[in-house]
Design a protein around this motif. Structure first.
Motif, PDB file in Angstrom:
ATOM      1  N   MET C   1       0.840  -1.205   0.000  1.00  0.00           N
ATOM      2  CA  MET C   1       0.000   0.000   0.000  1.00  0.00           C
ATOM      3  C   MET C   1       0.871   1.250   0.000  1.00  0.00           C
ATOM      4  SD  MET C   1      -3.065   0.592  -0.250  1.00  0.00           S
ATOM      5  CE  MET C   1      -4.026   2.079  -0.335  1.00  0.00           C
ATOM      6  N   ARG C   2       1.826   1.222   0.956  1.00  0.00           N
ATOM      7  CA  ARG C   2       2.764   2.319   1.080  1.00  0.00           C
ATOM      8  C   ARG C   2       3.455   2.632  -0.256  1.00  0.00           C
ATOM      9  NH1 ARG C   2       4.691   3.279   6.137  1.00  0.00           N
ATOM     10  NH2 ARG C   2       6.592   4.520   6.223  1.00  0.00           N
ATOM     11  N   LEU C   5       1.000   4.108  -2.884  1.00  0.00           N
ATOM     12  CA  LEU C   5       0.701   5.523  -2.659  1.00  0.00           C
ATOM     13  C   LEU C   5       1.886   6.401  -3.034  1.00  0.00           C
ATOM     14  CD1 LEU C   5      -1.226   5.496   0.737  1.00  0.00           C
ATOM     15  CD2 LEU C   5      -2.132   5.707  -1.565  1.00  0.00           C
ATOM     16  N   LEU C   6       3.072   5.963  -2.603  1.00  0.00           N
ATOM     17  CA  LEU C   6       4.273   6.740  -2.893  1.00  0.00           C
ATOM     18  C   LEU C   6       4.487   6.842  -4.396  1.00  0.00           C
ATOM     19  CD1 LEU C   6       6.657   8.195  -1.616  1.00  0.00           C
ATOM     20  CD2 LEU C   6       7.900   6.042  -1.592  1.00  0.00           C
ATOM     21  N   VAL C   8       2.243   6.544  -6.834  1.00  0.00           N
ATOM     22  CA  VAL C   8       1.226   7.386  -7.459  1.00  0.00           C
ATOM     23  C   VAL C   8       1.566   8.861  -7.242  1.00  0.00           C
ATOM     24  CG1 VAL C   8      -1.194   8.085  -7.383  1.00  0.00           C
ATOM     25  CG2 VAL C   8      -0.600   5.658  -7.266  1.00  0.00           C
ATOM     26  N   ALA C   9       1.934   9.205  -6.011  1.00  0.00           N
ATOM     27  CA  ALA C   9       2.252  10.599  -5.707  1.00  0.00           C
ATOM     28  C   ALA C   9       3.438  11.084  -6.531  1.00  0.00           C
ATOM     29  CB  ALA C   9       2.538  10.765  -4.215  1.00  0.00           C
ATOM     30  N   LEU C  10       4.477  10.256  -6.626  1.00  0.00           N
ATOM     31  CA  LEU C  10       5.672  10.683  -7.346  1.00  0.00           C
ATOM     32  C   LEU C  10       5.407  10.810  -8.845  1.00  0.00           C
ATOM     33  CD1 LEU C  10       8.523   8.780  -5.458  1.00  0.00           C
ATOM     34  CD2 LEU C  10       7.811  11.164  -5.264  1.00  0.00           C
ATOM     35  N   TYR C  12       2.562  11.456 -10.208  1.00  0.00           N
ATOM     36  CA  TYR C  12       1.714  12.637 -10.376  1.00  0.00           C
ATOM     37  C   TYR C  12       2.550  13.911 -10.353  1.00  0.00           C
ATOM     38  CZ  TYR C  12      -2.185  15.858  -9.580  1.00  0.00           C
ATOM     39  OH  TYR C  12      -3.083  16.871  -9.682  1.00  0.00           O
ATOM     40  N   ILE C  13       3.452  13.995  -9.383  1.00  0.00           N
ATOM     41  CA  ILE C  13       4.297  15.191  -9.285  1.00  0.00           C
ATOM     42  C   ILE C  13       5.191  15.317 -10.512  1.00  0.00           C
ATOM     43  CG2 ILE C  13       6.268  16.153  -8.027  1.00  0.00           C
ATOM     44  CD1 ILE C  13       4.833  15.348  -5.464  1.00  0.00           C
ATOM     45  N   ALA C  15       4.544  14.231 -13.509  1.00  0.00           N
ATOM     46  CA  ALA C  15       3.750  14.616 -14.679  1.00  0.00           C
ATOM     47  C   ALA C  15       3.295  16.064 -14.593  1.00  0.00           C
ATOM     48  CB  ALA C  15       2.541  13.685 -14.815  1.00  0.00           C
ATOM     49  N   VAL C  16       2.851  16.492 -13.400  1.00  0.00           N
ATOM     50  CA  VAL C  16       2.248  17.810 -13.291  1.00  0.00           C
ATOM     51  C   VAL C  16       3.295  18.910 -13.110  1.00  0.00           C
ATOM     52  CG1 VAL C  16       0.658  19.231 -11.940  1.00  0.00           C
ATOM     53  CG2 VAL C  16       0.109  16.856 -12.412  1.00  0.00           C
ATOM     54  N   LEU C  17       4.346  18.626 -12.324  1.00  0.00           N
ATOM     55  CA  LEU C  17       5.298  19.691 -12.002  1.00  0.00           C
ATOM     56  C   LEU C  17       6.613  19.592 -12.767  1.00  0.00           C
ATOM     57  CD1 LEU C  17       4.908  19.928  -8.117  1.00  0.00           C
ATOM     58  CD2 LEU C  17       3.877  21.364  -9.865  1.00  0.00           C
ATOM     59  N   VAL C  18       7.183  18.386 -12.803  1.00  0.00           N
ATOM     60  CA  VAL C  18       8.537  18.263 -13.347  1.00  0.00           C
ATOM     61  C   VAL C  18       8.533  18.361 -14.868  1.00  0.00           C
ATOM     62  CG1 VAL C  18      10.592  16.820 -13.444  1.00  0.00           C
ATOM     63  CG2 VAL C  18       9.210  16.867 -11.367  1.00  0.00           C
ATOM     64  N   LEU C  19       7.569  17.691 -15.484  1.00  0.00           N
ATOM     65  CA  LEU C  19       7.553  17.656 -16.950  1.00  0.00           C
ATOM     66  C   LEU C  19       7.477  19.053 -17.582  1.00  0.00           C
ATOM     67  CD1 LEU C  19       7.938  15.078 -18.410  1.00  0.00           C
ATOM     68  CD2 LEU C  19       5.487  14.928 -18.851  1.00  0.00           C
ATOM     69  N   PRO C  20       6.583  19.936 -17.126  1.00  0.00           N
ATOM     70  CA  PRO C  20       6.564  21.279 -17.702  1.00  0.00           C
ATOM     71  C   PRO C  20       7.899  22.000 -17.554  1.00  0.00           C
ATOM     72  CG  PRO C  20       4.591  20.932 -16.380  1.00  0.00           C
ATOM     73  CD  PRO C  20       5.493  19.757 -16.144  1.00  0.00           C
TER      74      PRO C  20
END
Lengths: 310, 344, 269
Positions: C1-2, C5-6, C8-10, C12-13, C15-20
């Protein structure tokens, strides 16, 4: 000569209790003056302008399809983006507070990127990224090296290799949501993080000794405690997204009635020298944002009353 | 239900918290784990609860190995020092929580859960406060909610971590008596952790004195107070003084001088322990001789600090308040009850 | 589970923050160093950089002084309307940038309330540098104040009272007691204020008139270059601002790590 001294005493005492720390007049005076000149008077001018138009004209502008659609696009996409940020903000806050992993400090710092990165930069980057030929846009439009490779896999059964998606993100309302997700990402993370950090570990242990499963503990014990902070973050992200301009205009396509947000409509009205039209839309936005702020304050005072913390 | 702790060891990042501790707690007993902070008492309690897993050793409950059971399965009632009440739930919902989270098959009906929660609130004398939120209660009331919540799951054993630690002195005494009553009425095997010896002596059937991850002594309050088996326990429980002495063919000598005290044992240096109020002034007879360095009135007696001749330590003794004891004067005394421990 | 979650969060970050962020630099250097550097030899681009710096140099110090005065008056005294004043200080945060710019157009523009008078006297504000400065000031008003208010609130007034009781004047008290106490909070606020001032787009866009080389700041220049399909130059300019953002985050993180106690507890923007 003695007479001139006597009256000065009662005069001093009529000024009421003296404040101990000097500088009250000058600091408060300058603050109010500066704020009035830069913010309040110009904002008052906006309301004056909006009100100066005849009432039926105001109503006509407010009720025109284009105005309503622009507000709907702005609020709708802001809410959708806010919800996405609510879910992922909780997840990111959880991961940052509860897990240890290499590079955590960097990720934590990176969360604030949307606050620090100019919106125009975010706008052109996202627009390029999600364009039909962009790194991410290409995956959805079937226009990327991955799909080129996929089409060569003739060995796949059922003709799968001929499958190609054709979803457009940039230059559609989805593009707006993408931009608003980007700029709203830090809010929920930053409001939830401190609450989660201060949440006593014993609460979870207590729930466990009482027989609760991990999921029950999260649903009944942890999430209710995070809810006020998460809702505040959601409202802040949504409020910010409603007014957002720079990151949206590049990716939105700005089609009237479809992907035109309220701030874009204001700019268009200004360029058409229709100041009254611009002012009415602006006032409508301000009122709606004000309601959002009110909501935030209600959440916070409710949470203070209920849980004894903000 | 009885608890058997079997050679339990636990270390936190290199610093050991428990060194192979063994302990048997009989069914229905009220036992105190007593020790200074860092002695491992809380760790031991948490291992019994299943909140910590031991590095080695086992915990048996009612004869069954509980080591492999999770916290949820262990069915222990645990009261936290900070109470850990759920702030988002009303008092009654806090108490009912343990019943509500049960799997559907074993969960009582809704009305039954509520009835039992209210009954428990009556039991802990919080009738009528069921609709309050925890932060609307006083410290003592919160403590009782925490207890009611732990009792609601009908635990096999009741474990309390510093149950009165966060309360002021008056409420503490009140709740102490009350916890004893609760225990006598419910008959739960109860273990509580405390650093307050007075609390432990007054409340517990048996005390487990701990120090540096080891059990120093287990016994009834009388045994612990009157027959401490180690200098550590002698010094930790109650007031005590000690001097360096020597044993020579059964005679105890201090500074080479006869004291009139005799004990069997090998010759060699020993530590002589006694309690300040267990001394007799012995003018003319052999005893310990000291010079008064300070004195103060304590209640009905006079507490005198003496520099004992032939010893480096200062000792304290109680003498009748009317007895002259000016600084500089000499006193001879002999402990009535005392204990020697060979110096290793 | 841990792990899930980790992960998915990474992702997501990333894709949303680093890629741009990665994309900005990739696009900027797509045609090599020389093309990248040549983007900055264009006189219009240079003018945009100069204008951005000019606007920042005016707006940030003014808002820093305002922030200190406002925080001082709100935290050191009790007076009626204090809650209202704190709310008003935060007001620009809840106003759309476009609206922030437009209020000045309505005031000083050709059809504005005092527009005709300005024109008769030959004063240019809208579609000129003063308008850009004003719009930037509006947007960045709260940054320093909202950093200092919670900080000074938590510090209370006892230090100042002690200094005054020892005979220090009001100014001496501020210089020697208050200022050292709020130093890092002030630096933090100025940092965030600077980042926003240099990157502001919406408000400035409305008042600028988009005259390249004259009234365009760096973000506006990016827009013009991008809309002219001059992507390399647009992303080259964007890379400068992205670098600025990264430096801001770096300093911010260092400040938070080293002076956590001397910064305000609340981190909301």
């Amino acid at each position: 000569m003695t007479q001139t001294l006597a009256p000065s005493l009662p005069e001093a005492s009529t000024r009421g209790p003296r404040r101990l720390i000097p500088g009250f007049g000058i600091t408060l005076g300058t603050t109010v003056l500066y704020l009035s000149l830069i913010v309040l008077i110009p904002l008052a001018g906006l309301f004056l302008k909006a009100a100066s138009a005849p009432l039926d004209e105001i109503m006509a502008i407010a009720q025109s399809n284009r105005t309503i659609n622009a507000l709907r696009v702005s609020f709708g996409s802001a809410l959708v983006a806010g919800l996405v940020n609510l879910v992922f903000g909780l997840l990111i806050a959880w991961v940052l507070v509860r897990y240890r992993f290499p590079g955590k400090r960097i990720i934590d710092a990176l969360v604030d990127l949307p606050f620090a990165l100019p919106t125009a930069v975010a706008g052109i980057a996202l627009s390029t990224l999600y364009a039909p030929k962009g790194w991410i846009g290409g995956l959805f439009s079937g226009n990327s090296p991955f799909w080129a490779w996929w089409h060569e896999q003739a060995w796949l059964p059922f003709g799968w290799s001929t499958f190609s998606p054709s979803i457009k993100i940039a230059f559609t309302p989805s593009g707006i949501v993408i931009a608003l997700i980007f700029i709203g990402l830090p809010f929920v993370v930053r409001t939830v993080q401190p609450v989660l950090e201060e949440l006593e570990h014993e609460l979870e242990e207590a729930a466990a000794t009482l027989g609760a499963t991990r999921l029950q503990t999260i649903v009944h014990v942890i999430l209710p405690r995070l809810a006020p902070a998460a809702l505040t973050g959601f409202a802040l992200a949504t409020a910010r997204a409603i007014g957002e301009y720079g990151s949206v205009i590049f990716i939105a396509g700005n089609m009237p009635n479809i992907s035109e947000i309220a701030p874009v409509l204001i700019v268009i009205r200004l360029e058409e020298f229709d100041q009254a039209g611009a002012a009415v839309v602006a006032v409508l936005m301000l009122i709606l944002s004000f309601l959002m702020l009110l909501l935030i304050n209600l959440i916070q005072s409710w949470s203070r009353r209920r849980f004894g913390d903000a | 239900m009885d608890i058997q702790v079997d050679k339990v060891a636990k270390a936190y990042e290199r610093f050991p918290a428990l060194h192979g501790v063994s302990l048997h707690i009989a069914s229905g007993e009220l036992v105190a784990l007593l020790g200074p902070s860092g002695s491992g008492k809380t760790t031991l309690l948490r291992v019994i609860a299943g909140l910590e897993s031991p590095d080695s050793g086992r915990v048996l409950m009612g004869g069954d190995d509980a080591s492999r059971l999770s916290v949820q399965q262990r069915h222990v009632g645990f009261v936290f020092q900070s109470y850990a009440l759920f702030r988002n739930m009303r008092v009654v919902d806090n108490v009912a929580f343990g019943l509500r989270v049960r799997p559907r098959a074993t969960r009582p009906p809704r009305a039954e859960i509520r009835r039992r929660a209210l009954e428990l609130l009556d039991f802990v004398q919080l009738t009528g406060l069921d609709r309050r939120y925890p932060q609307q209660l006083s410290g003592g009331q919160r403590q009782r909610v925490a207890l009611a919540r732990a009792l609601a799951i009908e635990p096999r054993v009741l474990l309390l971590d510093e149950p009165f630690g966060a309360l002021d002195a008056r409420v503490r005494k009140e709740l102490r008596k009350w916890l004893r009553e609760i225990h006598d009425r419910t008959g739960h095997t109860t273990v509580f952790v405390t650093h307050d010896q007075e609390e432990a002596l007054e409340l517990a059937d048996r005390l487990v004195v701990m120090s540096q991850g080891r059990i120093e002594q287990i016994g009834t309050p009388d045994e612990i107070y009157d027959h401490p088996t180690s200098p550590y326990v002698y010094g930790f429980i109650g007031e005590s003084s000690h001097v360096q002495a020597e044993r020579k063919s059964g005679e105890i000598l201090v500074g080479g001088r006869q004291t009139g005290l005799r004990t069997e044992g090998a010759d060699g240096p020993v530590l002589l322990y006694f309690r300040p109020h267990h001394v007799d002034l012995s003018d003319g007879e052999p005893g310990l001789v000291g010079t008064v360095t300070a004195q103060r009135r304590v209640g009905g007696v006079r507490r005198v600090e003496l520099a004992v001749e032939g010893a480096t330590e200062k000792v304290e003794i109680d003498i009748p308040s009317g007895f002259p004891a000016a600084p500089g004067s000499r006193l001879t005394f002999r402990p009535g009850r005392w204990q020697t421990y060979a110096l290793a | 589970m841990r792990r899930v979650l980790l992960a998915v969060a990474l992702v997501y970050i990333a894709a949303v923050l680093v890629l741009p962020l990665v994309l900005v630099f990739t696009e900027a250097f797509r045609k090599g160093w020389e093309n990248y550097l040549s983007a900055f030899t264009d006189p219009s681009s240079l003018a945009a950089i100069r204008l951005t710096l000019l606007v920042t140099v005016i707006a940030v110090p003014l808002n820093a002084v305002f922030g200190v005065l406002a925080a001082w008056s709100v935290t050191k005294y009790q007076f009626r309307g204090k809650a209202l004043l704190t709310t008003l200080i935060d007001l620009p945060f809840s106003v759309s940038p476009v609206v922030s710019g437009m209020v000045y157009v309505l005031l000083f523009g050709a059809q504005g309330l005092i527009g005709p008078w300005l024109r008769d006297n030959g004063i240019e504000i809208i579609f000129a540098v003063p308008g850009i400065v004003l719009a930037t000031m509006f947007v960045t008003v709260p940054f320093v104040a909202r950093e200092l208010i919670p900080l000074m609130q938590s510090q209370g007034t006892t230090d100042e009272e002690a200094a005054l009781s020892l005979g220090a004047s009001g100014w001496q008290t501020f210089r020697r007691v208050t200022l050292p106490n709020i130093k890092w909070g002030l630096v933090y606020g100025v940092l965030l204020c600077t980042a926003r001032a240099m990157g502001e787009f919406g408000a400035v866009s409305v008042v600028s008139g988009h005259i390249r080389g004259k009234t365009t700041t760096m973000p506006l220049d990016i827009e013009i270059l991008y809309n002219d399909y001059n992507f390399t130059a647009a992303f080259a300019m964007a890379s400068l601002l992205a670098l600025l953002a990264l430096v801001t985050l770096l300093i911010k993180t260092v400040l938070e790590l080293r002076f956590a106690d001397e910064l305000a507890g609340t981190r909301r923007h």
